[in-house]
Scaffold this motif. Structure first.
Motif, short mmCIF file in Angstrom:
data_model
loop_
_atom_site.label_atom_id
_atom_site.label_comp_id
_atom_site.label_asym_id
_atom_site.label_seq_id
_atom_site.Cartn_x
_atom_site.Cartn_y
_atom_site.Cartn_z
N MET A 196 0.85 -1.19 0.00
CA MET A 196 0.00 0.00 0.00
C MET A 196 0.89 1.25 0.00
O MET A 196 1.70 1.44 0.90
N ILE A 197 0.76 2.07 -1.03
CA ILE A 197 1.55 3.29 -1.17
C ILE A 197 0.64 4.48 -0.85
O ILE A 197 -0.43 4.62 -1.46
N THR A 198 1.03 5.31 0.08
CA THR A 198 0.23 6.48 0.44
C THR A 198 1.00 7.74 0.11
O THR A 198 2.18 7.87 0.44
N ALA A 199 0.32 8.68 -0.56
CA ALA A 199 0.99 9.90 -1.01
C ALA A 199 0.07 11.10 -0.79
O ALA A 199 -1.15 11.00 -0.91
N TYR A 200 0.72 12.24 -0.50
CA TYR A 200 -0.04 13.47 -0.22
C TYR A 200 0.78 14.66 -0.70
O TYR A 200 1.97 14.77 -0.41
N ASN A 201 0.13 15.54 -1.46
CA ASN A 201 0.79 16.76 -1.94
C ASN A 201 -0.28 17.85 -2.05
O ASN A 201 -0.89 18.03 -3.09
N LYS A 202 -0.49 18.55 -0.94
CA LYS A 202 -1.58 19.52 -0.89
C LYS A 202 -1.40 20.65 -1.89
O LYS A 202 -2.36 21.13 -2.49
N GLU A 203 -0.14 21.07 -2.11
CA GLU A 203 0.11 22.21 -3.00
C GLU A 203 -0.28 21.89 -4.44
O GLU A 203 -0.86 22.73 -5.13
N HIS A 204 0.03 20.70 -4.91
CA HIS A 204 -0.17 20.38 -6.32
C HIS A 204 -1.42 19.54 -6.60
O HIS A 204 -1.95 19.56 -7.71
N VAL A 205 -1.89 18.80 -5.61
CA VAL A 205 -3.03 17.90 -5.82
C VAL A 205 -4.27 18.35 -5.05
O VAL A 205 -5.40 18.07 -5.45
N GLY A 206 -4.06 19.09 -3.96
CA GLY A 206 -5.16 19.45 -3.09
C GLY A 206 -5.16 18.58 -1.85
O GLY A 206 -4.26 17.75 -1.65
N ASP A 207 -6.16 18.76 -1.02
CA ASP A 207 -6.24 18.06 0.27
C ASP A 207 -6.76 16.64 0.06
O ASP A 207 -7.82 16.26 0.57
N THR A 208 -6.01 15.86 -0.71
CA THR A 208 -6.43 14.51 -1.08
C THR A 208 -5.32 13.53 -0.76
O THR A 208 -4.17 13.71 -1.18
N LEU A 209 -5.65 12.49 -0.01
CA LEU A 209 -4.72 11.40 0.25
C LEU A 209 -4.91 10.34 -0.82
O LEU A 209 -6.03 9.85 -1.03
N MET A 210 -3.84 9.99 -1.51
CA MET A 210 -3.89 8.95 -2.54
C MET A 210 -3.30 7.67 -1.99
O MET A 210 -2.18 7.67 -1.46
N VAL A 211 -4.04 6.59 -2.09
CA VAL A 211 -3.60 5.28 -1.63
C VAL A 211 -3.54 4.36 -2.84
O VAL A 211 -4.56 4.10 -3.47
N ILE A 212 -2.35 3.90 -3.17
CA ILE A 212 -2.14 3.07 -4.36
C ILE A 212 -1.93 1.64 -3.91
O ILE A 212 -1.04 1.35 -3.10
N ILE A 213 -2.75 0.74 -4.43
CA ILE A 213 -2.73 -0.66 -4.01
C ILE A 213 -1.95 -1.53 -4.99
O ILE A 213 -1.25 -2.46 -4.61
N ALA A 214 -2.09 -1.26 -6.27
CA ALA A 214 -1.48 -2.12 -7.29
C ALA A 214 -1.16 -1.31 -8.53
O ALA A 214 -1.69 -0.21 -8.72
N ASN A 215 -0.32 -1.86 -9.38
CA ASN A 215 0.04 -1.24 -10.64
C ASN A 215 -1.10 -1.43 -11.63
O ASN A 215 -1.45 -2.56 -11.96
N ASP A 216 -1.66 -0.33 -12.12
CA ASP A 216 -2.77 -0.45 -13.07
C ASP A 216 -2.29 -0.68 -14.50
O ASP A 216 -3.10 -0.88 -15.41
N LYS A 217 -0.97 -0.65 -14.71
CA LYS A 217 -0.37 -0.92 -16.03
C LYS A 217 -0.98 -0.08 -17.13
O LYS A 217 -1.06 -0.48 -18.28
N GLU A 218 -1.41 1.13 -16.75
CA GLU A 218 -1.93 2.11 -17.70
C GLU A 218 -3.17 1.61 -18.45
O GLU A 218 -3.45 2.03 -19.56
N VAL A 219 -3.91 0.69 -17.83
CA VAL A 219 -5.15 0.23 -18.45
C VAL A 219 -6.28 1.17 -18.06
O VAL A 219 -6.16 1.99 -17.15
N GLU A 220 -7.40 1.02 -18.74
CA GLU A 220 -8.55 1.87 -18.43
C GLU A 220 -9.11 1.50 -17.07
O GLU A 220 -9.26 0.32 -16.74
#
Length: 203
Positions: free
Chosen positions: A1-25
């Motif tokens: 589980m990858i957790t990332a936060y960047n309020k300046e560029h993304v806003g007040d949003t926590l992004m949690v990445i579980i798996a590689n989506d391999k650029e699929v839809e």
């Protein structure tokens, strides 16, 4: 589980990445302040938690570490929004001190090497490395699968010229360390560096 936060560029949003989506839809389903991102086949690859400062105190920018209580709060938000999924706590550091146990030339490349690199007591990863100065016996910095580099690149297992690779041996420039040399090559650490310890990257 990858957790990332960047309020300046993304806003007040926590992004949690579980798996590689391999650029699929992907398919995004949002309920209130929680959005679940899935592949068309139904595999959950990420979550977005909007207005996260209303629920958690987030320290730092880029990849951040969440403790058990913080992940429990995210799971409460997931359930409150009406999803049945559950996030799992991951306290293992992803950018660590490693030891190159062996290094040999890639059979299908004139510049790649195949290393067996210890990243924790008893844990050895096969990592394909393109640096000209990599060799057996070095203490190095390893970005394990699930690491987010300072530039936002996420490290996933991959295949380079037909050989599986499970991480990246890093240069000072990739780690955004102060006074990093422009010359290509991995960062070699002092031999008293402790294998498996977290390594602090730049910003």
């Amino acid at each position: 589980m990858i957790t990332a936060y960047n309020k300046e560029h993304v806003g007040d949003t926590l992004m949690v990445i579980i798996a590689n989506d391999k650029e699929v839809e992907n398919v995004v389903e949002r309920k209130g302040n929680v959005a679940r991102i899935q592949t068309i086949e139904g595999t959950v690859v990420a979550w977005n938690f909007f207005h996260i400062s209303d629920y958690l105190t987030i320290e730092g920018t880029g990849q951040i570490s969440l403790g058990e209580e913080q992940v429990a709060e995210l799971n409460r938000l997931v359930k409150q929004a009406g999803f049945e999924d559950e996030l799992v706590v991951d306290l293992e550091p992803k950018i660590v001190v490693g030891f190159v146990k062996s290094c040999k030339k890639h059979p299908d490349s004139d510049h790649l090497s195949i290393t067996q690199t210890e990243v924790a007591d008893g844990e050895v990863l096969q990592i394909v490395c393109g640096a000209p100065n990599v060799k057996a016996g070095q203490k190095v910095v390893v970005a394990k699968p699930g690491a987010m580099m300072p530039d936002g690149l996420i490290i996933w297992p991959g295949v380079l010229r037909g050989v599986e690779s499970f991480g990246m041996i890093c240069s000072a420039k990739e780690l955004r360390l102060a006074n990093a040399p422009e010359k290509k090559g991995i960062l070699e650490l002092p031999f008293d560096a402790v294998v498996g310890e977290a390594f602090e990257v730049g910003v």
